[in-house]
Design an enzyme around this catalytic site. Structure first.
Site, PDB file in Angstrom:
ATOM      1  N   PRO A 159     -85.980 -83.126 -15.475  1.00 35.85           N
ATOM      2  CA  PRO A 159     -85.785 -82.684 -17.043  1.00 35.85           C
ATOM      3  C   PRO A 159     -87.305 -82.812 -17.965  1.00 35.85           C
ATOM      4  O   PRO A 159     -88.105 -83.502 -17.501  1.00 35.85           O
ATOM      5  CB  PRO A 159     -84.864 -83.921 -17.510  1.00 35.85           C
ATOM      6  CG  PRO A 159     -84.321 -84.310 -16.177  1.00 35.85           C
ATOM      7  CD  PRO A 159     -85.158 -84.239 -15.160  1.00 35.85           C
ATOM      8  N   CYS A 160     -87.313 -81.920 -18.758  1.00 32.68           N
ATOM      9  CA  CYS A 160     -88.597 -81.959 -19.752  1.00 32.68           C
ATOM     10  C   CYS A 160     -88.072 -82.895 -20.644  1.00 32.68           C
ATOM     11  O   CYS A 160     -87.368 -82.695 -21.549  1.00 32.68           O
ATOM     12  CB  CYS A 160     -88.658 -80.699 -20.348  1.00 32.68           C
ATOM     13  SG  CYS A 160     -90.107 -80.430 -21.391  1.00 32.68           S
ATOM     14  N   GLN A 161     -88.867 -84.050 -20.950  1.00 34.77           N
ATOM     15  CA  GLN A 161     -88.670 -85.041 -21.843  1.00 34.77           C
ATOM     16  C   GLN A 161     -89.883 -85.675 -22.425  1.00 34.77           C
ATOM     17  O   GLN A 161     -90.992 -84.721 -22.258  1.00 34.77           O
ATOM     18  CB  GLN A 161     -88.031 -86.304 -21.125  1.00 34.77           C
ATOM     19  CG  GLN A 161     -86.680 -85.927 -20.412  1.00 34.77           C
ATOM     20  CD  GLN A 161     -86.026 -86.944 -19.525  1.00 34.77           C
ATOM     21  OE1 GLN A 161     -86.665 -87.433 -18.599  1.00 34.77           O
ATOM     22  NE2 GLN A 161     -84.888 -87.486 -19.797  1.00 34.77           N
TER      23      GLN A 161
END
Length: 430
Positions: free
Chosen positions: A95-97
């Protein structure tokens, strides 16, 4: 290849990486599962966990298609690194976090990744394998294209942290933003792909010996061979990522004028970055949305748009210049929005599939096609085809879930092309 490349697949979803590397029932995604694939890969361990839902439907689909052996449905943060078998390649669409790190006096390591960020789970596993003396030779990751320029306040900081942390573990890293449709595939889906090669691997030696970084980006690297491109910049950017991870987190890009230093293609060796802007160079066959449609007789009646809702669909997809009122404050403002092509053109690749593609309610972003003069939404099988999955790969759960999975998935053909290039290099090395 005498021995298969052993793969661990994290954040596995419904198995896009696995399909690209292994194929499906011996067939290749790039052929529409019509031609055999001589796969050099074997997924020996996988994990899929969705923390926001009780029903682990993606994991159930994965297990139904690939079997339960080696598959796990557990929060990866709860898995000790020594419980994961040693392997040659780690893959995943993480995920892009927020990848920020902070100094902590209470921990001997001195640095702490932001709690719950899954990038640091990848890092934890790679470091543990390295410390054990069994480094993972190759890391192959996928993320959204905006990864190269987040967060807004420090453009490029998150990617710099990822690159620096991989370099500190002994990896050289290539990256490329790839729009699958630019290379003949059926969906306009732009994603950042990352390849890391450990210094003990043959490919590390190939990309660090004898050729310059620009040559790796444009001609000799894995991405350059799998996805040829032309150079859009007169001169590449080169810079060094300095400081420990906390320094990078605090200071990176602070004086960049609000722009990320990372272009859509690049390589990092020993924290030295070379990056260029490139454009796909492809002249082969191009799959269109129209190529993917099912026969009209096979489409359930519920997918056709009722005449009573057509005006709502047209409004949502149309251009707007209207006054609106904020419900909370009562403040009136002028709202402007461009129109979308309605219905979706059949002579082009599909637009990017989103997670909210399922369900019959009118939406600006759901696909609508005209087939024999009738307007309808895309079926789960057609959404699977947009991502180059086998037909009915996600069967067994609701249609809304199936659409959600495809909104989160990757285009399998991209993985297959990269996997073929890596395997070819390793075969040549033997």
């Amino acid at each position: 290849m005498a021995k298969k490349i052993e793969v661990v697949e994290l954040f596995a979803g419904v198995g896009g990486f696995r399909l690209g590397l292994e194929g499906w029932q011996g067939m290749s995604a790039l052929s529409g599962y019509q031609a055999p694939i001589a796969s050099d890969y074997q997924v020996i361990w996988s994990d899929q966990w969705e923390p926001s839902t009780k029903s682990q439907d993606a994991s159930k689909v994965y297990e139904a298609r690939f079997g339960s052996e080696g598959h796990h449905n557990v929060d990866i943060a709860q898995v000790p690194a020594d419980a994961i078998p040693d392997h040659d390649m780690l893959v995943g669409g993480f995920p892009c976090q927020d990848y920020s790190v902070a100094r902590t006096l209470s921990r001997s390591g001195g640095l702490q990744g932001k709690k719950g960020v899954l990038w640091w789970e990848i890092h934890r596993i790679l470091k543990a394998k390295l410390d054990k003396g069994s480094p993972v030779s190759y890391v192959f990751l996928e993320n959204v294209d905006r990864l190269l320029k987040t967060p807004v306040q420090q453009r490029g900081r998150d990617f710099a942290i990822i690159l620096a942390s991989l370099s500190d573990l002994g990896y050289a890293v290539e990256w490329r933003v790839i729009n699958a449709a630019d290379h003949g595939m059926p969906q306009r889906r732009r994603r950042t792909f990352i390849l890391a090669y450990h210094r003990n691997s043959p490919i590390y030696k190939q990309v660090t010996a004898g050729v310059g970084s620009e040559e790796v980006i444009m001609k000799d690297g894995v991405f350059a061979k799998a996805f040829p491109a032309t150079d859009l910049t007169f001169k590449s950017k080169t810079f060094h990522i300095d400081g420990d991870l906390a320094d990078i987190s605090e200071r990176f890009s602070a004086t960049s004028g609000g722009l990320s230093p990372f272009e859509n293609a690049g390589i990092m060796i020993g924290r030295q970055v070379t990056t260029k802007k490139v454009m796909a160079q492809y002249e082969g066959f191009r799959t269109t949305l129209g190529d993917l449609l099912m026969d009209e007789a096979s489409v359930p009646a519920s997918y056709y748009i009722d005449a009573t809702s057509l005006d709502k669909w047209a409004y949502l997809k149309g251009a707007k210049n209207e006054e609106r009122v904020n419900k909370a404050s009562g403040f009136a403002y002028q709202y402007n929005e461009g129109g979308m092509i309605f219905p979706d053109p059949l002579d082009r690749p599909s637009r990017t599939i989103i997670t909210g593609e399922g369900g019959a309610s009118p939406s600006r972003f759901k696909h609508v096609v005209s087939q024999n003069g009738k307007l309808r939404r895309l079926t789960p099988i057609e959404l699977e085809r947009c991502n180059m999955f086998p037909d009915d790969h996600t069967r067994g759960v609701s249609d809304i879930k199936r659409a959600f999975f495809m909104g989160n998935a990757l285009v399998v053909g991209v993985i297959e092309k990269v996997g073929r290039e890596i395997a070819e290099r390793l075969n040549d090395h033997q």
